[in-house]
Design a protein around this motif. Structure first.
Motif, PDB file in Angstrom:
ATOM      1  N   ASP A  64       0.861  -1.187   0.000  1.00  0.00           N
ATOM      2  CA  ASP A  64       0.000   0.000   0.000  1.00  0.00           C
ATOM      3  C   ASP A  64       0.899   1.240   0.000  1.00  0.00           C
ATOM      4  O   ASP A  64       1.936   1.267   0.676  1.00  0.00           O
ATOM      5  CB  ASP A  64      -0.902   0.026   1.238  1.00  0.00           C
ATOM      6  N   GLN A 108      -4.964   3.953  -9.220  1.00  0.00           N
ATOM      7  CA  GLN A 108      -5.396   3.270  -8.005  1.00  0.00           C
ATOM      8  C   GLN A 108      -4.627   1.970  -7.745  1.00  0.00           C
ATOM      9  O   GLN A 108      -4.357   1.634  -6.602  1.00  0.00           O
ATOM     10  CB  GLN A 108      -6.907   2.953  -8.065  1.00  0.00           C
ATOM     11  N   GLU A 109      -4.285   1.216  -8.803  1.00  0.00           N
ATOM     12  CA  GLU A 109      -3.646  -0.093  -8.587  1.00  0.00           C
ATOM     13  C   GLU A 109      -2.799  -0.465  -9.790  1.00  0.00           C
ATOM     14  O   GLU A 109      -3.178  -0.228 -10.936  1.00  0.00           O
ATOM     15  CB  GLU A 109      -4.708  -1.176  -8.339  1.00  0.00           C
ATOM     16  N   ARG A 132      -0.829  -4.046 -11.016  1.00  0.00           N
ATOM     17  CA  ARG A 132      -0.702  -5.469 -10.681  1.00  0.00           C
ATOM     18  C   ARG A 132       0.172  -6.137 -11.737  1.00  0.00           C
ATOM     19  O   ARG A 132      -0.087  -6.015 -12.935  1.00  0.00           O
ATOM     20  CB  ARG A 132      -2.084  -6.121 -10.640  1.00  0.00           C
ATOM     21  N   THR A 157       1.207  -6.640  -6.221  1.00  0.00           N
ATOM     22  CA  THR A 157       0.003  -5.815  -6.207  1.00  0.00           C
ATOM     23  C   THR A 157       0.309  -4.535  -5.432  1.00  0.00           C
ATOM     24  O   THR A 157       0.554  -4.570  -4.230  1.00  0.00           O
ATOM     25  CB  THR A 157      -1.172  -6.548  -5.547  1.00  0.00           C
ATOM     26  N   LYS A 205      -1.146  -0.837  -4.423  1.00  0.00           N
ATOM     27  CA  LYS A 205      -2.390  -0.083  -4.335  1.00  0.00           C
ATOM     28  C   LYS A 205      -2.155   1.263  -3.653  1.00  0.00           C
ATOM     29  O   LYS A 205      -1.302   1.375  -2.770  1.00  0.00           O
ATOM     30  CB  LYS A 205      -3.454  -0.875  -3.539  1.00  0.00           C
TER      31      LYS A 205
END
Length: 263
Positions: free
Chosen positions: A179, A225-226, A228, A257, A259
């Motif tokens: 994060d 936002q993300e 991956r 991942t 985020k």
């Protein structure tokens, strides 16, 4: 898929290779290689893992990985993102609304600075003189009769931009989840080490790139936002998130991942 499996098996046998030798070179378990040659997709991990295994196996044998994916019915849909390629070949996703959103903090800071300067000027221009008589100058004039000198203004220092804060949420043999706080946009940079590494990258839920990266190659992926990324032979990668390098891994097939934190 059965036809593709037979093609891969015949190509492997024609090169005099065993499944164990292919597994050692590609870091794909031999049970998955056997399932690919049988055309049994149900025995493979779902989604991007299956595509990555088939592509890596085909390219190791010298075949066109994209063509093999198309024939097997595993080809991923084209990425609908607006993309630009920078001078060093890095791919980034850009959008006009994103640039406008990133400019809002700068506009607000400029407006606040202008308000401070105007307020200081108004205060200096309208303050009342004290009760003491004006001081005389050598030529007989008083200070009140001299032309007014605009007060010197000093611009306050611009506030320092907050530094990105990374928090590792999960790190094991299959997942590396991070994060990120204090960022407008996520940025993930991959640098390939001594061995080739295949990747399947998505940004904000949309496919961006799927191919095998070569030693010494660098790729950059961004998202709002993300981001991956599924990586085969991840131990050969150096991964940097918004300027901060992640701890290296010893595993092979790994999903990164990244985020944007909601806090």
């Amino acid at each position: 898929m059965e036809d593709v499996g037979q093609l891969l098996r015949k190509t492997r046998e024609g090169r005099g290779l065993t499944l164990e030798e292919v597994a050692e070179a590609t870091k794909i378990r031999s049970v998955y290689l056997e399932a690919i040659e049988r055309g049994d997709l149900s025995a493979l991990p779902p989604g991007v893992y299956a595509r990555g295994f088939v592509r890596a196996y085909a390219e190791f044998l010298g075949l066109d990985g994209n063509e093999v994916l198309i024939q097997s019915g595993l080809s991923a849909r084209a990425a609908p993102l607006s993309q630009e390629v920078s001078g060093n070949g890095d791919v980034s996703t850009l959008s006009q609304p994103g640039r406008i959103r990133r400019a809002i903090p700068q506009i607000a800071a400029s407006a606040a600075l202008l308000a401070v300067l105007l307020g200081g000027y108004w205060f200096l221009a309208n303050r009342h003189p004290g009760s003491a008589p004006p001081a005389s100058q050598p030529n007989g004039t008083t200070a009140s009769q001299l032309p007014a000198t605009p007060p010197a203004t000093q611009r306050p220092p611009a506030p320092a931009a907050p530094q990105p804060v990374l928090q590792v949420v999960k790190r094991n043999a299959s997942q590396y989840m991070v994060d990120v706080e204090n960022v407008d946009q996520l940025q993930v940079v991959l640098r390939v080490g001594p061995h080739p590494c295949w990747i399947d990258a998505e940004a904000d839920g949309h496919p961006v790139e799927q191919r095998t990266l070569q030693p010494g190659e660098t790729r950059t992926f961004t998202g709002n936002q993300e981001v991956r990324i599924v990586a085969g032979r991840a131990s050969s990668l150096t991964v940097t998130v918004n300027g901060q390098q992640l701890e290296p891994v010893t595993w092979d097939v790994l999903t990164y991942t990244v985020k944007k934190s909601s806090s």
